[in-house]
Motif scaffolding. Structure first.
Motif, PDB file in Angstrom:
ATOM      1  N   LEU A   1       0.830  -1.203   0.000  1.00 48.24           N
ATOM      2  CA  LEU A   1       0.000   0.000   0.000  1.00 48.24           C
ATOM      3  C   LEU A   1       0.870   1.260   0.000  1.00 48.24           C
ATOM      4  N   VAL A   2       1.855   1.274   0.919  1.00 50.05           N
ATOM      5  CA  VAL A   2       2.736   2.434   1.027  1.00 50.05           C
ATOM      6  C   VAL A   2       3.490   2.643  -0.291  1.00 50.05           C
ATOM      7  N   THR A   3       4.042   1.549  -0.815  1.00 45.29           N
ATOM      8  CA  THR A   3       4.820   1.650  -2.051  1.00 45.29           C
ATOM      9  C   THR A   3       3.975   2.201  -3.192  1.00 45.29           C
ATOM     10  N   LEU A   4       2.776   1.659  -3.316  1.00 48.69           N
ATOM     11  CA  LEU A   4       1.895   2.101  -4.396  1.00 48.69           C
ATOM     12  C   LEU A   4       1.619   3.598  -4.292  1.00 48.69           C
ATOM     13  N   CYS A   5       1.270   4.030  -3.075  1.00 51.99           N
ATOM     14  CA  CYS A   5       0.965   5.444  -2.867  1.00 51.99           C
ATOM     15  C   CYS A   5       2.183   6.309  -3.181  1.00 51.99           C
ATOM     16  N   VAL A   6       3.350   5.881  -2.648  1.00 55.07           N
ATOM     17  CA  VAL A   6       4.542   6.714  -2.817  1.00 55.07           C
ATOM     18  C   VAL A   6       4.953   6.797  -4.286  1.00 55.07           C
ATOM     19  N   VAL A   7       4.885   5.665  -4.997  1.00 53.81           N
ATOM     20  CA  VAL A   7       5.244   5.693  -6.420  1.00 53.81           C
ATOM     21  C   VAL A   7       4.313   6.666  -7.158  1.00 53.81           C
ATOM     22  N   ALA A   8       3.028   6.598  -6.827  1.00 57.38           N
ATOM     23  CA  ALA A   8       2.072   7.491  -7.487  1.00 57.38           C
ATOM     24  C   ALA A   8       2.382   8.946  -7.161  1.00 57.38           C
ATOM     25  N   ILE A   9       2.605   9.223  -5.875  1.00 58.49           N
ATOM     26  CA  ILE A   9       2.906  10.610  -5.474  1.00 58.49           C
ATOM     27  C   ILE A   9       4.197  11.081  -6.144  1.00 58.49           C
ATOM     28  N   THR A  10       5.207  10.203  -6.114  1.00 55.79           N
ATOM     29  CA  THR A  10       6.512  10.564  -6.672  1.00 55.79           C
ATOM     30  C   THR A  10       6.398  10.949  -8.142  1.00 55.79           C
ATOM     31  N   MET A  11       5.723  10.112  -8.918  1.00 53.63           N
ATOM     32  CA  MET A  11       5.641  10.382 -10.345  1.00 53.63           C
ATOM     33  C   MET A  11       4.800  11.629 -10.607  1.00 53.63           C
ATOM     34  N   THR A  12       3.769  11.834  -9.792  1.00 47.13           N
ATOM     35  CA  THR A  12       2.931  13.008  -9.979  1.00 47.13           C
ATOM     36  C   THR A  12       3.724  14.288  -9.734  1.00 47.13           C
ATOM     37  N   ILE A  13       4.669  14.219  -8.801  1.00 48.58           N
ATOM     38  CA  ILE A  13       5.472  15.422  -8.531  1.00 48.58           C
ATOM     39  C   ILE A  13       6.666  15.506  -9.485  1.00 48.58           C
ATOM     40  N   ALA A  14       7.375  14.360  -9.634  1.00 53.84           N
ATOM     41  CA  ALA A  14       8.664  14.388 -10.329  1.00 53.84           C
ATOM     42  C   ALA A  14       8.530  14.716 -11.816  1.00 53.84           C
ATOM     43  N   VAL A  15       7.519  14.162 -12.471  1.00 53.19           N
ATOM     44  CA  VAL A  15       7.418  14.353 -13.919  1.00 53.19           C
ATOM     45  C   VAL A  15       7.159  15.819 -14.290  1.00 53.19           C
TER      46      VAL A  15
END
Lengths: 380, 296
Positions: free
Chosen positions: B94-108
């Protein structure tokens, strides 16, 4: 379809002035080529017309409307880039229709426009392919197709043929001309290749150091260059520039190139050149106007010892020295002598130019653009 | 005469080339095998130990390096049924999924603006982003503890969802900046003339073209979240909120009692998802990390 007008346009990058106040009027349906050495400001000018660079000062008008503050998409232009700039993840059809899809055109119209452009460019069978599956020439066609489907007011070409090999370049050059004859859209085309400029343009704009040196038809630029730069830039091999002195010999003018070598000035040029008598000038004469002597052709004959011989097939380029300056002549292959031999040449002085070395300007001769029969045609 | 003199020489040259190549190959194989052994020993040891019963593991007379003579599934059964391991696994996912989503939403979008939309200070900002990545999490967890505490998120895996991006966003932004910069600028100009807005340019041109880089960044974010240890160790105390890495240690190491069989099993299961992700996306990952090195 529209006119394009540039009014005292200036572009500064930090402190350097890339374009130094140029004025240019491009008529509706005209094909204008901006040509010049790299760094002369031609690409910057084109990019300002496209809206990819802001203008520092001056006005740009497209179709009578000032577009300085309009973003590229609202200028109704289409641009073809040197490296094609195709979207690599889209098929040819998607590439060509991208702009129309963004503007939410109906599907049927998009399809019809793309197919029409594909037919013009002969790429109908490539529509489902992706850019990486295409050759350089095909990619350039697609890039042109993308411009055509938009049906814009102006086409802008930024050195579109530079990435192609020599043979393909000639082929695509013809293609571009054909397309323009078909769609008749006002076109601004940038190149550093003077042959491309001469063959494509209705009018050529020669630029140098951020300024326009001369605007004219290819014919005018070739026969009546206004500056030494234009004279040297247009034509290949380039025009010979020989330091000389304008002298008066028994009432008639002549150009003295060296001790004992004075070529007569044609009498019709006498009034234009008379005020410069006695001054040190530069004689400009194209290699094609220095040939082997011919019985039927008029001109000034002289003898020189041959320095270097370069056979080209249909003609031979011969170099000789005149008082420390290398001079190039184009002769028929049979007439060329071996290096070291003394050869007789014929200079067709009706095509001469005199350049003021201070101003670097060609001394104006009224009516100089008139076509003369060249030395190769027997005089009537 | 000339050709005859040249011939043996050429043969000699060719021979030395071949010999040279043979040596290079032999040396390559030697080191490859060496590295393969070096890196495969731990998983091998894990697998061997995971299939042994506690009795067999503690039996001093058997060789711990040899496979079990009576393989057992008791470790995995106990781990799955009698510990909170499934909860850890779920929390981690759950944590990984959320963080990957947040990361890509910010990083891209961050990478797009820093890499492509030149504005005052964009260069310094891009370097700054990378510098933040250089601060190790073993230092960062102290101030972050204060922050997480003041937000009332201590002992909640949502704290991890909040702090993991401090590790992933800078690096992913950095990867994506490099990737976006390798895309020729004429492509955005063409899109601009075609009438695309910056958002359309990003979504319709940049993201599809930079997909390998995007996947590389995703894999990186995934790996970092999945394997993070310091933050869950520091911020989470109760089992129902714990994640795989810290949970395995806190549950299976009691004082000086190490439940080796289950620890090894947990480690194997925990390592599986990254392995699967890598195996499927390996080609993209390599393409993403090495793009821009050569033209096209």
């Amino acid at each position: 379809m529209a006119q394009v007008t540039l009014n005292k346009v200036v572009k500064k990058f930090d402190q350097t002035e890339a374009v130094r106040g140029i004025d240019l009027d491009i008529a509706d349906q005209e094909f204008v080529v901006l040509v010049g050495p790299s760094g002369c400001g031609k690409s910057t000018t084109l990019r300002m017309i496209a809206g990819l660079e802001e203008t520092t000062a001056g006005e740009i008008m497209i179709g009578g409307q000032i577009v300085n503050d309009l973003p590229p998409k609202d200028r109704d232009i289409a641009m073809v880039f040197q490296n094609y700039a195709l979207y690599p993840h889209m098929t040819v059809f998607e590439n060509m229709s991208f702009g129309l899809r963004l503007k939410k055109f109906p599907k049927a119209e998009i399809k019809q426009r793309v197919e029409r452009a594909a037919r013009i460019l002969d790429i109908t069978e490539l529509l489902e392919r992706r850019p990486r599956q295409l050759s350089g020439g095909q990619r350039q066609r697609v890039a042109m197709g993308r411009a055509i489907v938009r049906n814009p007011k102006v086409f802008l070409f930024d050195e579109p043929l530079s990435n192609l090999d020599a043979k393909l370049r000639v082929q695509m050059r013809t293609e571009i001309k054909k397309v323009h004859q078909q769609v008749r859209t006002t076109t601004v085309y940038v190149t550093h290749d003077q042959v491309e400029a001469m063959t494509l343009a209705d009018r050529v704009v020669v630029m140098n150091g951020g300024r326009i040196e001369q605007i004219g038809t290819p014919h005018e630029l070739y026969h009546a260059p206004k500056t030494r730069f234009v004279a040297g830039f247009i034509g290949s091999p380039t025009m010979n520039f020989i330091p000389c002195r304008l002298v008066e010999v028994t009432g008639a003018l002549g150009v003295q190139l060296a001790e004992g070598l004075t070529l007569p000035v044609p009498s019709e040029r006498d009034p234009a050149y008379r005020p410069y008598a006695g001054r040190a000038l530069v004689l400009g004469i194209r290699p094609e106007h220095i040939t082997e002597t011919r019985a039927y052709a008029a001109g000034a004959e002289f003898a020189m010892s041959v320095d270097v011989v370069e056979p080209m097939g249909m003609e031979t380029i011969v170099y000789f020295m005149v008082d420390g300056t290398e001079v190039c002549a184009r002769v028929t292959p049979e007439a060329a002598l071996a290096p070291g031999k003394r050869m007789r040449f014929l200079a067709d002085m009706r095509h001469m130019h005199l350049i003021d070395p201070q101003s670097e300007r060609v001394i104006d001769v009224p009516g100089a653009t008139r076509v003369h029969g060249t030395a190769r045609v027997p005089a009537a | 005469m000339n050709a005859a003199a040249e011939l043996p020489q050429r043969r000699l040259f060719g021979g030395s080339l071949r010999r040279n190549r043979r040596w290079a190959l032999a040396a390559s194989y030697f080191f490859l095998v060496l590295f393969a052994i070096f890196f495969l020993i731990p998983p091998y040891y894990q697998l061997v130990t995971a299939t042994k019963s506690s009795a067999e593991i503690s039996n001093q007379t058997t060789d711990p390096w040899l496979p079990s003579f009576a393989p057992t599934s008791e470790n995995i059964e106990e781990l799955w049924n009698k510990t909170d391991f499934p909860i850890y696994l779920r929390n981690t996912a759950l944590v990984t999924l959320c963080v990957v989503a947040i990361t890509m939403t910010i990083a891209v979008p961050a990478a797009f603006s820093l890499g492509r939309m030149k504005f005052w200070g964009s260069g310094i900002l891009a370097t700054g982003v990378f510098l933040t990545y250089l601060v190790p999490d073993s230092l960062l967890f102290l101030p972050l503890f204060k922050i997480v505490g003041s937000l009332g998120l201590l002992n909640s895996y949502w704290a991890l969802v909040l702090v993991y991006p401090t590790l992933t966003v800078p690096f992913c932004t950095w990867i994506m900046i490099g990737y976006f910069q390798s895309i020729p600028k004429e492509l955005d100009e063409a899109a601009l003339i075609d009438g695309a807005s910056h958002l359309q340019m990003l979504s319709k041109i940049f993201i599809p073209v930079a997909l390998p880089g995007l996947i590389a960044a995703t894999i990186f974010a995934f790996t970092v979240c999945w394997a993070a240890f310091v933050y869950p160790m520091a911020f989470i105390f109760s089992s129902d909120q714990q994640v795989l890495t810290a949970g395995t240690i806190t549950t299976l190491v009691k004082g000086d009692v190490y439940q080796w069989g289950m620890i090894m099993t947990a480690a194997l299961i925990g390592a599986a998802p990254p392995l699967v992700v890598y195996a499927f996306l390996m080609d993209y990952y390599i393409a993403g990390l090495t793009s821009g090195a050569t033209k096209g």
